[in-house]
Write an enzyme that holds these catalytic residues in place. Structure first.
Site, short mmCIF file in Angstrom:
data_model
loop_
_atom_site.label_atom_id
_atom_site.label_comp_id
_atom_site.label_asym_id
_atom_site.label_seq_id
_atom_site.Cartn_x
_atom_site.Cartn_y
_atom_site.Cartn_z
N HIS A 215 35.02 18.41 29.58
CA HIS A 215 35.00 19.39 27.85
C HIS A 215 37.03 19.78 27.40
O HIS A 215 37.50 20.00 28.10
CB HIS A 215 35.53 21.33 29.36
N HIS A 217 39.46 19.82 25.44
CA HIS A 217 40.44 20.21 23.64
C HIS A 217 41.59 19.05 23.35
O HIS A 217 41.87 18.18 23.71
CB HIS A 217 41.39 21.25 24.08
N CYS A 248 42.33 28.74 22.42
CA CYS A 248 42.15 29.80 23.47
C CYS A 248 42.61 31.02 23.39
O CYS A 248 43.97 30.71 23.76
CB CYS A 248 41.62 29.45 25.33
N ASN A 257 39.42 22.03 20.27
CA ASN A 257 38.32 20.82 21.07
C ASN A 257 37.57 19.53 19.86
O ASN A 257 37.84 19.60 19.22
CB ASN A 257 36.74 22.01 20.69
P1 HMG Z 1 40.42 44.19 33.07
O1 HMG Z 1 40.86 44.53 32.17
O2 HMG Z 1 40.28 43.41 34.32
O3 HMG Z 1 38.61 44.40 33.40
O4 HMG Z 1 39.86 42.76 32.19
P2 HMG Z 1 37.74 46.02 34.23
O5 HMG Z 1 36.95 45.29 35.39
O6 HMG Z 1 39.27 46.65 34.37
O7 HMG Z 1 37.57 46.28 32.80
C1 HMG Z 1 38.21 47.88 31.76
C2 HMG Z 1 37.74 47.80 31.01
O8 HMG Z 1 36.86 46.78 29.87
C3 HMG Z 1 36.47 48.30 31.26
O9 HMG Z 1 35.82 49.89 30.46
C4 HMG Z 1 35.04 47.61 31.42
O10 HMG Z 1 34.05 48.30 31.19
C5 HMG Z 1 35.56 47.22 30.82
P3 HMG Z 1 36.85 51.26 30.32
O11 HMG Z 1 36.11 52.03 31.45
O12 HMG Z 1 38.45 51.33 30.34
O13 HMG Z 1 36.42 52.15 28.54
N1 HMG Z 1 34.64 45.66 30.76
C6 HMG Z 1 33.76 45.20 29.30
N2 HMG Z 1 33.39 45.58 28.43
C7 HMG Z 1 31.79 44.46 27.98
N3 HMG Z 1 31.62 43.63 29.07
C8 HMG Z 1 32.64 43.07 30.12
C9 HMG Z 1 33.65 43.94 30.04
N4 HMG Z 1 34.39 43.72 31.61
C10 HMG Z 1 34.61 44.95 31.59
N5 HMG Z 1 31.60 41.42 30.54
C11 HMG Z 1 37.91 40.92 32.25
C12 HMG Z 1 38.92 41.57 32.99
C13 HMG Z 1 37.39 39.83 33.04
C14 HMG Z 1 36.59 41.77 31.74
C15 HMG Z 1 38.97 39.67 30.99
O14 HMG Z 1 39.57 39.54 31.83
C16 HMG Z 1 38.40 39.35 29.87
O15 HMG Z 1 37.07 40.09 29.20
N6 HMG Z 1 38.39 38.12 30.07
C17 HMG Z 1 37.79 37.01 29.35
C18 HMG Z 1 38.58 36.01 28.94
C19 HMG Z 1 37.98 35.01 27.90
O16 HMG Z 1 36.91 35.46 26.99
N7 HMG Z 1 38.70 34.30 27.69
C20 HMG Z 1 38.53 32.94 27.10
C21 HMG Z 1 37.51 32.43 27.40
S1 HMG Z 1 38.15 31.08 28.61
C22 HMG Z 1 38.04 29.76 27.74
O17 HMG Z 1 38.31 29.60 26.67
C23 HMG Z 1 37.74 28.67 28.93
C24 HMG Z 1 36.97 27.40 28.29
O18 HMG Z 1 36.40 26.73 27.15
C25 HMG Z 1 37.20 25.87 29.10
C26 HMG Z 1 38.58 25.32 29.23
O19 HMG Z 1 39.28 24.95 27.53
O20 HMG Z 1 39.58 25.76 29.70
C27 HMG Z 1 35.70 28.02 29.14
MG MG Z 2 37.87 25.87 26.13
#
Ligand code: HMG
Ligand code: MG
Length: 307
Positions: A215, A217, A248, A257
Protein backbone atom coordinates in the site's frame (compact mmCIF):
# COMPACT_ATOMS: atom_id res chain seq x y z
CA UNK A 1 18.92 -5.15 -18.47
CA UNK A 2 16.31 -5.93 -21.12
CA UNK A 3 12.58 -5.57 -20.51
CA UNK A 4 12.11 -9.31 -21.07
CA UNK A 5 14.44 -10.10 -18.17
CA UNK A 6 12.43 -7.77 -15.96
CA UNK A 7 9.19 -9.39 -17.17
CA UNK A 8 10.44 -12.87 -16.21
CA UNK A 9 10.77 -11.80 -12.57
CA UNK A 10 7.22 -10.46 -12.38
CA UNK A 11 3.88 -12.25 -11.85
CA UNK A 12 1.48 -13.00 -14.73
CA UNK A 13 -1.36 -11.30 -12.90
CA UNK A 14 -2.04 -9.20 -9.83
CA UNK A 15 -5.07 -8.26 -7.75
CA UNK A 16 -5.64 -4.56 -7.31
CA UNK A 17 -7.31 -3.45 -4.09
CA UNK A 18 -9.00 -0.17 -4.96
CA UNK A 19 -8.91 2.10 -1.92
CA UNK A 20 -10.03 5.38 -3.53
CA UNK A 21 -13.54 5.57 -2.07
CA UNK A 22 -12.04 5.15 1.42
CA UNK A 23 -8.40 6.31 1.53
CA UNK A 24 -9.01 8.76 -1.32
CA UNK A 25 -12.04 10.44 0.17
CA UNK A 26 -11.30 10.33 3.91
CA UNK A 27 -9.00 13.34 3.61
CA UNK A 28 -10.89 15.67 1.24
CA UNK A 29 -11.62 19.17 2.44
CA UNK A 30 -14.35 19.49 -0.22
CA UNK A 31 -17.63 17.87 0.73
CA UNK A 32 -18.36 14.87 -1.48
CA UNK A 33 -22.10 14.07 -1.56
CA UNK A 34 -23.05 10.44 -0.84
CA UNK A 35 -24.60 10.04 -4.33
CA UNK A 36 -21.24 10.85 -5.90
CA UNK A 37 -19.48 8.30 -3.72
CA UNK A 38 -22.03 5.65 -4.72
CA UNK A 39 -21.67 6.56 -8.40
CA UNK A 40 -17.86 6.36 -7.99
CA UNK A 41 -17.94 2.87 -6.44
CA UNK A 42 -20.38 1.64 -9.09
CA UNK A 43 -18.20 3.00 -11.91
CA UNK A 44 -15.12 1.33 -10.38
CA UNK A 45 -16.99 -2.00 -10.26
CA UNK A 46 -17.82 -1.63 -13.96
CA UNK A 47 -14.17 -0.79 -14.71
CA UNK A 48 -13.18 -4.33 -13.71
CA UNK A 49 -11.84 -3.79 -10.19
CA UNK A 50 -12.46 -6.91 -8.14
CA UNK A 51 -11.81 -5.51 -4.65
CA UNK A 52 -13.12 -2.04 -3.76
CA UNK A 53 -12.73 -0.64 -0.25
CA UNK A 54 -15.95 1.31 0.06
CA UNK A 55 -15.77 3.32 3.28
CA UNK A 56 -14.86 3.32 7.01
CA UNK A 57 -16.98 2.54 10.03
CA UNK A 58 -14.79 4.69 12.28
CA UNK A 59 -15.93 7.37 14.71
CA UNK A 60 -17.50 10.07 12.48
CA UNK A 61 -16.15 12.71 14.86
CA UNK A 62 -12.68 11.57 13.75
CA UNK A 63 -13.44 11.24 10.04
CA UNK A 64 -16.54 13.28 9.19
CA UNK A 65 -15.88 12.76 5.47
CA UNK A 66 -17.07 9.15 5.80
CA UNK A 67 -19.93 9.72 8.25
CA UNK A 68 -22.30 8.42 5.56
CA UNK A 69 -20.74 4.93 5.65
CA UNK A 70 -24.05 3.10 6.22
CA UNK A 71 -25.84 4.91 3.42
CA UNK A 72 -23.03 4.37 0.90
CA UNK A 73 -22.49 0.72 1.82
CA UNK A 74 -26.21 -0.05 1.56
CA UNK A 75 -26.81 1.76 -1.71
CA UNK A 76 -23.94 0.68 -3.92
CA UNK A 77 -24.67 -1.89 -6.63
CA UNK A 78 -22.74 -5.00 -5.66
CA UNK A 79 -21.45 -6.64 -8.80
CA UNK A 80 -20.97 -10.41 -8.98
CA UNK A 81 -17.43 -11.47 -8.15
CA UNK A 82 -16.48 -8.10 -6.63
CA UNK A 83 -15.52 -7.82 -2.96
CA UNK A 84 -16.42 -4.67 -1.01
CA UNK A 85 -14.31 -4.44 2.20
CA UNK A 86 -14.65 -1.65 4.77
CA UNK A 87 -12.40 -0.27 7.50
CA UNK A 88 -13.37 -1.11 11.09
CA UNK A 89 -11.46 -0.01 14.21
CA UNK A 90 -13.50 -1.51 17.04
CA UNK A 91 -16.55 -3.55 17.97
CA UNK A 92 -18.88 -0.61 17.47
CA UNK A 93 -17.52 -0.27 13.93
CA UNK A 94 -17.95 -4.02 13.37
CA UNK A 95 -21.60 -3.86 14.47
CA UNK A 96 -22.22 -1.00 12.06
CA UNK A 97 -20.38 -2.74 9.20
CA UNK A 98 -22.27 -6.01 9.64
CA UNK A 99 -25.58 -4.18 9.87
CA UNK A 100 -24.75 -2.45 6.57
CA UNK A 101 -24.03 -5.81 4.94
CA UNK A 102 -20.22 -5.89 4.90
CA UNK A 103 -18.71 -9.30 4.20
CA UNK A 104 -15.11 -8.24 4.58
CA UNK A 105 -13.43 -5.88 7.03
CA UNK A 106 -10.01 -4.33 7.52
CA UNK A 107 -8.48 -3.54 10.87
CA UNK A 108 -5.61 -1.06 10.87
CA UNK A 109 -2.63 -0.96 13.21
CA UNK A 110 0.55 1.11 13.21
CA UNK A 111 4.15 -0.05 13.21
CA UNK A 112 5.01 3.04 15.26
CA UNK A 113 3.81 4.23 18.64
CA UNK A 114 3.21 7.87 17.71
CA UNK A 115 0.96 7.17 14.74
CA UNK A 116 -0.97 4.59 16.75
CA UNK A 117 -1.79 7.30 19.28
CA UNK A 118 -2.64 9.90 16.67
CA UNK A 119 -4.75 7.61 14.47
CA UNK A 120 -6.45 5.40 17.05
CA UNK A 121 -6.03 7.20 20.37
CA UNK A 122 -4.41 3.97 21.57
CA UNK A 123 -0.89 2.67 22.15
CA UNK A 124 0.13 -0.18 19.85
CA UNK A 125 -0.62 -2.70 22.63
CA UNK A 126 -4.01 -1.14 23.35
CA UNK A 127 -4.82 -1.11 19.64
CA UNK A 128 -4.11 -4.84 19.33
CA UNK A 129 -6.43 -5.46 22.29
CA UNK A 130 -9.10 -3.29 20.62
CA UNK A 131 -8.81 -5.34 17.42
CA UNK A 132 -8.71 -8.77 19.08
CA UNK A 133 -12.48 -9.15 19.69
CA UNK A 134 -13.19 -7.51 16.32
CA UNK A 135 -11.13 -10.07 14.40
CA UNK A 136 -12.47 -12.96 16.51
CA UNK A 137 -16.12 -12.06 15.97
CA UNK A 138 -15.54 -11.28 12.31
CA UNK A 139 -14.04 -14.73 11.75
CA UNK A 140 -16.89 -16.37 13.70
CA UNK A 141 -19.30 -14.60 11.34
CA UNK A 142 -17.28 -15.78 8.30
CA UNK A 143 -16.08 -12.32 7.38
CA UNK A 144 -12.75 -12.00 5.63
CA UNK A 145 -10.28 -9.90 7.65
CA UNK A 146 -7.46 -7.80 6.23
CA UNK A 147 -4.86 -6.28 8.54
CA UNK A 148 -3.25 -2.99 7.57
CA UNK A 149 0.04 -2.00 9.10
CA UNK A 150 0.93 1.68 8.68
CA UNK A 151 4.25 3.57 8.72
CA UNK A 152 6.21 0.50 7.65
CA UNK A 153 8.92 2.45 5.80
CA UNK A 154 9.13 5.64 7.83
CA UNK A 155 7.18 7.78 10.24
CA UNK A 156 6.85 11.59 10.22
CA UNK A 157 7.46 11.82 13.98
CA UNK A 158 9.81 8.87 14.59
CA UNK A 159 11.81 8.87 11.33
CA UNK A 160 13.34 5.57 10.17
CA UNK A 161 11.41 2.46 11.20
CA UNK A 162 13.36 -0.71 11.96
CA UNK A 163 12.29 -3.63 9.71
CA UNK A 164 12.55 -6.00 12.69
CA UNK A 165 9.97 -3.91 14.56
CA UNK A 166 7.73 -3.91 11.50
CA UNK A 167 8.05 -7.70 11.21
CA UNK A 168 7.17 -8.04 14.95
CA UNK A 169 4.13 -5.81 14.51
CA UNK A 170 3.12 -7.79 11.40
CA UNK A 171 3.20 -11.01 13.38
CA UNK A 172 1.06 -9.57 16.15
CA UNK A 173 -1.52 -8.36 13.66
CA UNK A 174 -1.59 -11.63 11.70
CA UNK A 175 -1.86 -13.59 14.97
CA UNK A 176 -5.28 -12.00 15.44
CA UNK A 177 -6.46 -14.15 12.53
CA UNK A 178 -6.05 -11.84 9.54
CA UNK A 179 -6.29 -13.43 6.10
CA UNK A 180 -4.08 -10.79 4.52
CA UNK A 181 -1.56 -8.16 5.57
CA UNK A 182 -1.29 -4.84 3.76
CA UNK A 183 2.03 -3.09 4.34
CA UNK A 184 1.46 0.66 4.29
CA UNK A 185 4.07 3.24 3.40
CA UNK A 186 1.66 5.82 4.74
CA UNK A 187 3.84 8.85 3.99
CA UNK A 188 5.44 7.50 0.82
CA UNK A 189 9.08 7.84 1.86
CA UNK A 190 10.17 4.28 1.03
CA UNK A 191 12.36 3.24 -1.88
CA UNK A 192 12.77 -0.10 -3.67
CA UNK A 193 15.67 -1.53 -1.67
CA UNK A 194 13.92 -1.00 1.64
CA UNK A 195 10.69 -2.42 0.23
CA UNK A 196 12.52 -5.63 -0.70
CA UNK A 197 14.35 -5.80 2.63
CA UNK A 198 11.06 -5.43 4.51
CA UNK A 199 9.18 -8.01 2.45
CA UNK A 200 12.14 -10.41 2.65
CA UNK A 201 12.21 -10.05 6.46
CA UNK A 202 8.48 -10.73 6.74
CA UNK A 203 8.67 -13.74 4.41
CA UNK A 204 11.58 -15.04 6.53
CA UNK A 205 9.20 -14.98 9.52
CA UNK A 206 7.14 -17.61 7.73
CA UNK A 207 4.52 -15.56 5.89
CA UNK A 208 3.71 -16.52 2.31
CA UNK A 209 4.14 -13.75 -0.24
CA UNK A 210 0.56 -14.56 -1.35
CA UNK A 211 -0.90 -13.11 1.88
CA UNK A 212 1.03 -9.87 1.59
CA UNK A 213 -0.25 -6.69 -0.04
CA UNK A 214 1.56 -3.40 -0.55
CA UNK A 215 0.00 0.00 0.00
CA UNK A 216 2.04 2.90 -1.30
CA UNK A 217 1.42 6.59 -1.03
CA UNK A 218 3.14 8.43 -3.86
CA UNK A 219 4.39 11.45 -1.90
CA UNK A 220 7.96 11.17 -3.19
CA UNK A 221 7.05 9.68 -6.59
CA UNK A 222 8.28 6.21 -5.64
CA UNK A 223 4.96 4.38 -5.83
CA UNK A 224 5.41 2.43 -9.09
CA UNK A 225 9.09 1.69 -8.48
CA UNK A 226 8.13 0.31 -5.08
CA UNK A 227 5.39 -1.83 -6.63
CA UNK A 228 7.92 -3.35 -9.05
CA UNK A 229 10.27 -4.05 -6.14
CA UNK A 230 7.43 -5.79 -4.27
CA UNK A 231 6.31 -7.81 -7.30
CA UNK A 232 9.86 -9.07 -7.72
CA UNK A 233 9.58 -10.46 -4.17
CA UNK A 234 6.46 -12.46 -5.09
CA UNK A 235 3.78 -10.04 -3.88
CA UNK A 236 0.65 -10.12 -6.08
CA UNK A 237 -1.80 -7.86 -4.21
CA UNK A 238 -1.39 -4.11 -4.71
CA UNK A 239 -3.48 -1.30 -3.20
CA UNK A 240 -4.10 1.83 -5.24
CA UNK A 241 -6.52 4.70 -5.43
CA UNK A 242 -8.45 5.83 -8.49
CA UNK A 243 -7.21 9.21 -9.65
CA UNK A 244 -4.39 9.09 -7.10
CA UNK A 245 -6.67 10.63 -4.48
CA UNK A 246 -5.63 10.05 -0.92
CA UNK A 247 -3.94 10.96 2.26
CA UNK A 248 -4.44 10.47 5.93
CA UNK A 249 -5.98 13.16 8.14
CA UNK A 250 -3.77 12.00 11.03
CA UNK A 251 -0.45 12.10 9.14
CA UNK A 252 -0.28 15.41 7.31
CA UNK A 253 2.73 14.39 5.24
CA UNK A 254 0.72 11.56 3.66
CA UNK A 255 -0.33 12.80 0.22
CA UNK A 256 -2.06 10.89 -2.55
CA UNK A 257 -2.00 7.14 -2.88
CA UNK A 258 -0.44 5.43 -5.83
CA UNK A 259 -2.96 6.04 -8.63
CA UNK A 260 -4.87 3.02 -9.94
CA UNK A 261 -4.57 4.35 -13.50
CA UNK A 262 -0.76 4.63 -13.16
CA UNK A 263 -0.59 1.07 -11.81
CA UNK A 264 -2.81 -0.38 -14.54
CA UNK A 265 -0.91 1.53 -17.24
CA UNK A 266 2.36 0.00 -16.01
CA UNK A 267 0.86 -3.49 -15.74
CA UNK A 268 -0.71 -3.26 -19.21
CA UNK A 269 2.69 -2.29 -20.63
CA UNK A 270 4.42 -5.17 -18.88
CA UNK A 271 1.77 -7.73 -19.79
CA UNK A 272 0.66 -8.24 -16.18
CA UNK A 273 -3.06 -9.00 -16.15
CA UNK A 274 -5.25 -6.89 -13.82
CA UNK A 275 -8.67 -7.26 -15.45
CA UNK A 276 -9.06 -3.49 -15.18
CA UNK A 277 -9.93 -1.08 -17.98
CA UNK A 278 -7.65 1.92 -17.44
CA UNK A 279 -9.79 4.31 -19.45
CA UNK A 280 -12.89 3.36 -17.46
CA UNK A 281 -11.08 3.99 -14.14
CA UNK A 282 -9.85 7.34 -15.42
CA UNK A 283 -13.38 8.29 -16.45
CA UNK A 284 -14.66 7.31 -12.98
CA UNK A 285 -12.06 9.41 -11.18
CA UNK A 286 -12.17 12.44 -13.45
CA UNK A 287 -15.97 12.46 -13.30
CA UNK A 288 -15.95 12.33 -9.48
CA UNK A 289 -13.27 15.00 -9.24
CA UNK A 290 -15.00 17.32 -11.70
CA UNK A 291 -18.34 17.05 -9.90
CA UNK A 292 -16.79 17.41 -6.42
CA UNK A 293 -14.36 20.14 -7.51
CA UNK A 294 -11.27 18.15 -6.55
CA UNK A 295 -8.09 18.40 -8.67
CA UNK A 296 -7.04 15.02 -10.15
CA UNK A 297 -3.56 14.18 -8.82
CA UNK A 298 -3.00 10.98 -10.87
CA UNK A 299 -0.78 11.43 -13.94
CA UNK A 300 -2.28 8.77 -16.23
CA UNK A 301 -5.81 9.92 -15.39
CA UNK A 302 -4.85 13.48 -16.33
CA UNK A 303 -3.01 12.38 -19.48
CA UNK A 304 -5.94 10.28 -20.68
CA UNK A 305 -8.35 13.11 -19.98
CA UNK A 306 -6.24 15.57 -21.94
CA UNK A 307 -5.17 13.16 -24.65
P1 HMG B 1 -11.78 7.29 20.94
O1 HMG B 1 -12.16 8.74 20.99
O2 HMG B 1 -10.70 6.80 21.84
O3 HMG B 1 -13.09 6.37 21.06
O4 HMG B 1 -11.40 6.98 19.43
P2 HMG B 1 -13.89 5.82 22.31
O5 HMG B 1 -13.93 4.36 22.19
O6 HMG B 1 -13.41 6.47 23.57
O7 HMG B 1 -15.35 6.39 21.97
C1 HMG B 1 -15.60 7.80 21.92
C2 HMG B 1 -16.90 8.08 21.19
O8 HMG B 1 -16.79 7.67 19.83
C3 HMG B 1 -18.11 7.36 21.73
O9 HMG B 1 -19.23 8.21 21.53
C4 HMG B 1 -18.22 6.17 20.84
O10 HMG B 1 -19.53 5.67 20.77
C5 HMG B 1 -17.81 6.74 19.51
P3 HMG B 1 -19.81 9.15 22.70
O11 HMG B 1 -20.13 8.19 23.81
O12 HMG B 1 -18.71 10.11 23.04
O13 HMG B 1 -20.99 9.80 22.05
N1 HMG B 1 -17.28 5.71 18.62
C6 HMG B 1 -17.79 5.38 17.42
N2 HMG B 1 -18.85 5.85 16.73
C7 HMG B 1 -19.09 5.28 15.54
N3 HMG B 1 -18.34 4.28 15.02
C8 HMG B 1 -17.29 3.78 15.67
C9 HMG B 1 -16.99 4.36 16.93
N4 HMG B 1 -16.02 4.10 17.84
C10 HMG B 1 -16.20 4.92 18.86
N5 HMG B 1 -16.56 2.81 15.14
C11 HMG B 1 -11.33 5.42 17.62
C12 HMG B 1 -10.95 5.69 19.06
C13 HMG B 1 -10.56 4.19 17.17
C14 HMG B 1 -12.83 5.18 17.52
C15 HMG B 1 -10.95 6.66 16.77
O14 HMG B 1 -9.60 6.95 17.01
C16 HMG B 1 -11.14 6.46 15.29
O15 HMG B 1 -12.27 6.37 14.81
N6 HMG B 1 -10.03 6.45 14.52
C17 HMG B 1 -10.08 6.24 13.09
C18 HMG B 1 -9.01 7.04 12.40
C19 HMG B 1 -9.04 6.79 10.94
O16 HMG B 1 -10.05 6.45 10.33
N7 HMG B 1 -7.88 7.02 10.28
C20 HMG B 1 -7.73 6.87 8.87
C21 HMG B 1 -7.67 5.44 8.44
S1 HMG B 1 -6.09 4.66 8.68
C22 HMG B 1 -5.22 5.00 7.26
O17 HMG B 1 -5.63 5.83 6.48
C23 HMG B 1 -3.98 4.21 6.94
C24 HMG B 1 -4.20 3.17 5.84
O18 HMG B 1 -4.66 3.80 4.64
C25 HMG B 1 -2.89 2.42 5.53
C26 HMG B 1 -1.70 3.35 5.31
O19 HMG B 1 -1.72 4.21 4.43
O20 HMG B 1 -0.74 3.18 6.07
C27 HMG B 1 -5.25 2.14 6.25
MG1 MG C 1 -3.35 4.75 3.12
Amino acid sequence: MSTSNLRKRLPAEITIVEVGPRDGLQNQSQEVPSELKIEFVNALSLAGLKVIEVTSFVDPKWVPQLADAELVMKQIDRADGVRYPVLVPNEKGLDRAIEAGAQEISIFASATETFSQKNLNRSRDEAIEMFRPVAKRAKEESLRVRGYLSMVLGDPWEGEVDVVHVADASERLMDLGCDELSLGDTIGVGTGGKVQELIGTIIDRGFAAEVLAVHFHDTYGQGLANVLAALEMGVTIVDSSAGGLGGCPFAKSATGNLATEDLVWMCDGLGIATGVDVQAVASASTSLCRKANIPVPGRVARALENG
